[in-house]
Design a protein around this motif. Structure first.
Motif, short mmCIF file in Angstrom:
data_model
loop_
_atom_site.label_atom_id
_atom_site.label_comp_id
_atom_site.label_asym_id
_atom_site.label_seq_id
_atom_site.Cartn_x
_atom_site.Cartn_y
_atom_site.Cartn_z
N VAL A 182 71.00 44.37 38.13
CA VAL A 182 70.11 43.99 37.03
C VAL A 182 70.94 43.25 35.98
N THR A 183 70.56 42.04 35.67
CA THR A 183 71.27 41.28 34.64
C THR A 183 70.96 41.87 33.27
N VAL A 184 71.99 42.30 32.56
CA VAL A 184 71.79 42.92 31.24
C VAL A 184 72.38 42.02 30.16
N ASP A 185 71.49 41.33 29.43
CA ASP A 185 71.93 40.56 28.27
C ASP A 185 71.46 41.28 27.01
N THR A 186 71.53 40.63 25.87
CA THR A 186 71.16 41.31 24.62
C THR A 186 69.68 41.69 24.59
N HIS A 187 68.81 40.85 25.16
CA HIS A 187 67.38 41.17 25.20
C HIS A 187 67.12 42.37 26.09
N VAL A 188 67.69 42.38 27.28
CA VAL A 188 67.49 43.50 28.21
C VAL A 188 68.01 44.79 27.60
N GLN A 208 51.91 43.86 24.52
CA GLN A 208 51.11 44.56 25.53
C GLN A 208 51.87 45.73 26.17
N LEU A 209 53.07 45.99 25.66
CA LEU A 209 53.83 47.17 26.11
C LEU A 209 53.84 48.26 25.04
N ILE A 210 53.06 48.08 23.98
CA ILE A 210 53.14 48.96 22.82
C ILE A 210 52.86 50.43 23.18
N HIS A 211 51.97 50.66 24.14
CA HIS A 211 51.63 52.03 24.52
C HIS A 211 52.75 52.71 25.30
N LEU A 212 53.75 51.96 25.68
CA LEU A 212 54.88 52.50 26.44
C LEU A 212 56.17 52.48 25.63
N ALA A 267 59.83 36.06 23.00
CA ALA A 267 58.49 35.71 22.51
C ALA A 267 57.89 36.76 21.59
N VAL A 268 58.18 38.05 21.85
CA VAL A 268 57.46 39.11 21.14
C VAL A 268 58.40 40.14 20.51
N CYS A 269 59.25 40.73 21.33
CA CYS A 269 60.05 41.87 20.86
C CYS A 269 61.42 41.39 20.40
N ASN A 270 61.43 40.57 19.33
CA ASN A 270 62.70 40.06 18.85
C ASN A 270 63.46 41.14 18.08
N ALA A 271 64.69 40.83 17.77
CA ALA A 271 65.59 41.85 17.22
C ALA A 271 65.20 42.30 15.82
N ARG A 272 64.91 41.36 14.95
CA ARG A 272 64.70 41.71 13.54
C ARG A 272 63.27 42.10 13.21
N LYS A 273 62.30 41.32 13.71
CA LYS A 273 60.90 41.60 13.40
C LYS A 273 60.06 41.55 14.66
N ASN A 290 63.87 39.93 38.66
CA ASN A 290 62.58 39.57 38.08
C ASN A 290 62.34 40.35 36.79
N PHE A 291 62.70 41.63 36.80
CA PHE A 291 62.57 42.46 35.60
C PHE A 291 63.41 41.87 34.47
N SER A 292 64.66 41.53 34.77
CA SER A 292 65.55 40.98 33.75
C SER A 292 64.99 39.72 33.13
N ILE A 293 64.59 38.77 33.99
CA ILE A 293 64.10 37.49 33.48
C ILE A 293 62.83 37.68 32.66
N SER A 294 61.91 38.52 33.15
CA SER A 294 60.64 38.74 32.46
C SER A 294 60.85 39.42 31.11
N ILE A 295 61.75 40.38 31.07
CA ILE A 295 61.97 41.10 29.81
C ILE A 295 62.72 40.22 28.82
N ILE A 296 63.54 39.29 29.32
CA ILE A 296 64.18 38.30 28.43
C ILE A 296 63.10 37.41 27.80
N TYR A 297 62.15 36.95 28.59
CA TYR A 297 61.04 36.16 28.06
C TYR A 297 60.31 36.95 26.97
N HIS A 298 60.05 38.24 27.24
CA HIS A 298 59.31 39.07 26.29
C HIS A 298 60.14 39.29 25.02
#
Length: 213
Positions: free
Chosen positions: A139-145, A202-206, A189-195, A178-186
């Motif tokens: 699994v590729t682990v970058d700062t987003h992952v 759509q993952l808020i319930h988890l 687009a959505v779950c950025n570091a500061r805000k 696929n998980f790595s790339i998709s979560i990087i996109y997320h």
């Protein structure tokens, strides 16, 4: 009712696949060597910036032998805007020297061999194996992952190698990259570091991070 971590991870994966069905590596490349170089350049730098630099770089140095015998200052000049350019140029040239001397000029296709190259840790090796050769090794682990895996409660680790091991235990191997790339996109687009845009997620319930606020 609380669900198991593995079931949670797979539900996250399913949602991410629906959100980002066309998710793929954001770096521009034509060969495994170009992908390797671009991934080294992407450290502490955006893929967008790397993609602005690499066309001229790859025109000037199209393969490992040309990088290996290059004037390092010329490499530094071409990659200057990616940051840490001296260290990156040194790693790129030394990696290419080893590719020429030990691997007949071809990027190796195994994790142990890739890890012998300058500037290559598991993150870079996973990207090259998955997108250069279609080999899903980890699994590729970058700062987003790293950030999202912690926020979602899939790991409590801080070390990328330990995070990778946790995620590999939770997800089916064919979906690791696929998980790595998709979560990087997320993460972008959505779950950025500061805000993080929790009201749009759509993952808020988890999400452990949201429920802990």
């Amino acid at each position: 009712m609380r669900i198991s971590k593995k079931k949670k991870a797979r539900e996250i994966l399913t949602i991410l696949k629906q959100l980002y069905p066309n998710a793929t590596c954001s770096l521009d490349y034509e060969t495994p060597l170009q992908l390797l170089v671009a991934t080294i350049l992407s450290a502490q730098c955006t893929d967008e910036r790397v993609n602005k630099v690499t066309p001229a770089l790859f025109t000037r140095f199209p393969d490992a032998p040309s990088f290996a015998k290059a004037d390092r200052q010329e490499i530094e000049t071409l990659i200057h805007s990616t940051g840490f350019y001296r260290n990156k140029a040194k790693n790129i040239q030394n990696a290419c020297l080893k590719i020429v001397n030990d691997f007949n000029g071809n990027v190796p296709q195994t994790m142990p061999e890739l890890l012998t190259l300058a500037g290559v840790a598991r993150k870079t090796a996973n990207v090259v194996l998955a997108h250069g050769f279609g080999i899903i090794e980890g699994v590729t682990v970058d700062t987003h992952v790293k950030r999202l895996s912690n926020r979602l409660g899939l790991t409590k680790k801080d070390n990328p190698v330990q995070i990778e091991q946790d995620l590999m235990q939770l997800l089916p191997q064919p979906d690791w990259e696929n998980f790595s790339i998709s979560i990087i996109y997320h993460g972008r687009a959505v779950c950025n570091a500061r805000k993080p845009l929790c009201n749009q997620c759509q993952l808020i319930h988890l999400c452990n991070h949201y429920t802990a606020q």
